[in-house]
Design an enzyme around this catalytic site. Structure first.
Site, PDB file in Angstrom:
ATOM      1  N   ASP A  83       0.669  -1.184   0.059  1.00 15.96           N
ATOM      2  CA  ASP A  83       0.018   0.462   0.091  1.00 15.96           C
ATOM      3  C   ASP A  83       0.757   1.083   0.052  1.00 15.96           C
ATOM      4  OD1 ASP A  83      -2.577   1.358   0.537  1.00 15.96           O
ATOM      5  OD2 ASP A  83      -3.019   0.592   1.366  1.00 15.96           O
ATOM      6  N   ASP A 129     -10.786   1.803  -3.465  1.00 19.79           N
ATOM      7  CA  ASP A 129     -10.935   1.884  -1.673  1.00 19.79           C
ATOM      8  C   ASP A 129     -12.696   1.817  -1.718  1.00 19.79           C
ATOM      9  OD1 ASP A 129      -8.465   1.630  -1.124  1.00 19.79           O
ATOM     10  OD2 ASP A 129      -8.491   3.158   0.156  1.00 19.79           O
TER      11      ASP A 129
END
Length: 703
Positions: free
Chosen positions: A442, A506
């Site tokens: 990430d 997301d």
């Protein structure tokens, strides 16, 4: 140098290139099979009054010094001199599908190497390498890739977006002036995905000449399309260098990122197929064909930072029952990480949470027949961490300035060798000690003031990120990596060369995902697009969707689940299991066939399909985004099938109330109907009536 006319051909595309003291693409389009000697003279341009007295070419490396009054490919200087170079071609090497062009400006003390390749899928790769051959430093402000566009390319499709709303598209006419987008966020970015499409007016999925472009770079970039005063057009793409960032000593060089481009005379679907085939064969190098893409469960939206190993093992047990094949523990497992304000950088297991270590959890996951994956954010650091308290100088920052945080964190300076080695050692430790087959990598913040020893370091930071991933995968070649940057903030071809999957967004809201995934589909095949079934009540938008809409939306990607399966009802679990099994059944087709987007007569519908390469079967998704505009929903035409074959059409999946909301749905939805590929392309099938935010899945197989 004597003038040469060279041809580079792919399967359907041809480049006709003029090579003399400069290199110019005379033609880029479908292969011309019948050519006469000297035919290129038919493209010689007139020279109007009121301008320069000679013809000025639009070269692969436009130069102000040659008299081309548009954006040059190179801007730089040697202590104020050598600022208007004019390169002369010295040599050209031609392969079967490639050209390597060597040019030089002796007065400026510079050499240029241009690589132009056209692969078997009609995708162009272009880049330039600049070499300083003289004493002293040559400062480079810009170095860009340039490709010409024909005058009929008068419309653009470009991208915009933000967090949880990536890959949005917009159109604009291209008549005068031009278009430019810049990204200075330090990563590929949610806002300006580095790609665009030019085409003839009103181009769509099946019609029009289109030229697609993608810059394979994971940092700051600029994309532009210009219409010159004489009507000629060109596309330019480049990495953005911060002030003073590129200073070449004698013998040093700098190369542009690769620019990828392709042409289609049959609209956007054909363009996408070129890119998809190139990605599968030449970027992924068939890495994903060794096994089926495992269905994920990621713990993030299920437990966030609340980690209890016994409970996580219960989650794994429930996941396995539903058919999940890879179980990933997300953020919150490492030392001091109870929220997003502390812990980043301290890549040690949190023993207050995992009192018995991580081995038992991994063994439990593996015993259930699932692979185990773990979340990392290696490039980031919280100031509330042991790492920062020990090494405050490891920040990617400028002294005497306090930069704003992003998600309460900062970036680590990867040019600092001690910091780089620490991160590699920590990642290597976990991959060596535990049976970890997957990393979710990430990057949750944008980069502000990227400084190393006081100098700008944005470009080098990206290169060092590549180096870190490359070093790790060289030692652990069987570990797969997902590229995530707060969702879709780092998605490009250069990242994909070293990873296996992208987290597209997301946002797990199925309605929003329809457009996000459609935008991504223009350049990426389904198997690299992470697409999860989220909880019924979406965490990002607070919308509620039933399992039909969530399941079918997640079907057309690399499928996963993002929730807590322990807390879900038995009804929901049965739904997850249903769509997991459906995905497994269709996965060989979805991850190898030709993905196409279908045109619909009502913008309230969104439809796409995957057709087997043998054209013997296909699946079609029709999503109802909002209320139908009219009481009837028109017909759906399905191109891409064999016109001479007969296909049985059936309804594979539909909403629970599908037959209750109308007096009668189309007859083919109740029993299979047979039609030819030609019929399906030209006449189509009657669309059913659907409630907003619902979907159906249509199956086609050779009768």
């Amino acid at each position: 140098m004597n003038t040469k006319i060279l041809s580079v051909t792919g399967k359907e595309t041809e480049l006709i290139v003029k090579v003399c003291e400069y290199v110019e693409i005379l033609y880029w389009g479908c292969i011309i099979n019948t050519k006469s000697e000297g035919a290129e003279y038919s493209l010689s341009r007139p020279i109007p009054y009121g301008r320069l007295d000679t013809d000025i070419p639009m070269t692969l490396h436009p130069e102000l010094g040659r008299g081309l009054f548009s954006s040059p490919a190179l801007e730089g200087h040697r202590n104020g001199k050598g600022w208007a170079p004019v390169f002369q071609t010295t040599n050209v090497k031609q392969g079967r599908k490639e050209l390597t062009i060597y040019s030089e400006d002796k007065a400026a003390g510079l050499q240029l190497v241009t690589e132009l390749r056209l692969d078997e899928f009609d995708v162009i790769k272009l880049r330039h390498k600049l070499i300083n051959t003289a004493d002293g430093i040559y400062s480079v402000n810009r170095l860009a890739n340039t490709l010409p566009l024909p005058e009929r390319a008068n419309e653009l499709l470009t991208y915009y977006g933000r967090w949880v709303n990536e890959f949005q598209q917009t159109r604009m006419r291209l008549t005068q002036g031009g278009y430019q987008q810049e990204n200075r966020r330090g990563r590929t970015s949610h806002e300006h995905y580095p790609a665009l499409i030019a085409g003839t007016q009103y181009f769509n999925e099946t019609h029009g000449d289109v030229w697609g472009f993608h810059l394979a770079w994971s940092g700051n970039h600029r994309m532009r399309v210009d219409v010159k005063a004489d009507g000629r057009r060109f596309m330019q793409a480049e990495a953005i260098y911060l002030p003073g960032e590129v200073a070449l000593e004698k013998g040093d060089s700098i190369a542009t990122p690769w620019l990828y481009a392709t042409h289609s005379e049959c609209g956007l679907n054909k363009m996408s197929q070129h890119f998809h085939q190139h990605v599968r064969s030449n970027i992924l190098n068939n890495r994903l064909t060794k096994k089926a893409r495992p269905i994920h469960l990621n713990t993030w939206e299920g437990i966030y930072f609340d980690h209890n190993p016994e409970y996580i093992m219960d989650m794994a047990t429930e996941s396995a029952k539903m058919g999940v094949e890879r179980f990933i523990i997300d953020d919150g497992w490492f030392k001091g990480r109870c929220g997003d304000k502390a812990g980043l950088g301290d890549w040690y297991l949190d023993k207050s949470k995992y009192t018995k270590g991580l081995e038992g959890v991994i063994e439990h996951v593996n015993a259930l027949g699932m692979e185990f994956g773990l979340w990392f954010e290696p490039e980031m650091i919280n100031k509330d961490s042991d790492l920062y308290r020990s090494h405050p100088d490891w920040l990617l920052a400028m002294d005497n300035y306090e930069q704003p945080t992003g998600r309460n964190q900062y970036a680590i300076d990867l040019q600092n060798e001690d910091a780089f080695n620490y991160l590699f050692e920590r990642l290597d430790y976990f991959l060596s000690k535990y049976n970890i087959s997957y990393i979710k990598w990430d990057m949750n913040r944008e980069i502000v003031q990227p400084g190393h020893d006081g100098y700008a370091a944005g470009h080098k930071q990206v290169e060092m990120y590549y180096r870190l991933v490359d070093k790790l995968t060289a030692k652990h070649p069987d570990v797969e990596i997902e590229s995530c940057a707060a969702g879709g903030g780092r998605i490009d071809f250069e990242v994909l060369k070293r990873t296996h999957r992208f987290w597209a967004s997301d946002n797990n809201d199925a309605l929003e995902r329809q457009q996000i995934q459609r935008g991504m589909s223009y350049f990426f095949p389904p198997e690299v697009m992470g697409s999860h079934i989220g909880a019924k009540h979406c965490h990002c938008t607070r919308r509620t969707h039933d399992i039909n809409f969530r399941g079918l939306t997640a079907l057309f990607g690399h499928m996963g689940i993002e929730l807590d399966p322990v807390k879900e009802s038995e009804t929901e679990k049965q739904g997850f299991m249903k769509y997991i099994q459906l995905h497994k059944q269709l996965r060989p087709l979805l991850h190898s066939g030709d993905a196409i987007r279908l045109s619909t007569d009502d913008d309230a519908h969104l439809a796409h399909a995957v057709i087997a390469t043998a054209q013997d079967k296909a699946v079609v998704l029709v999503a109802q985004l909002s209320m139908p505009t009219n009481s009837l929903s028109s017909t759906l035409r399905i191109p891409g099938l064999n016109k001479d074959k007969l296909y049985s059409i059936s309804l594979l999946d539909y909403p629970e109330n599908f037959h209750d909301i109308v007096n009668l749905q189309p007859l083919w939805t109740k029993e299979p109907v047979v039609a030819s590929g030609e019929w399906l392309k030209k006449a189509g099938i009657a669309m059913p009536i659907l409630d907003p935010e619902s979907a159906i899945l249509i199956g086609l197989k050779e009768a």
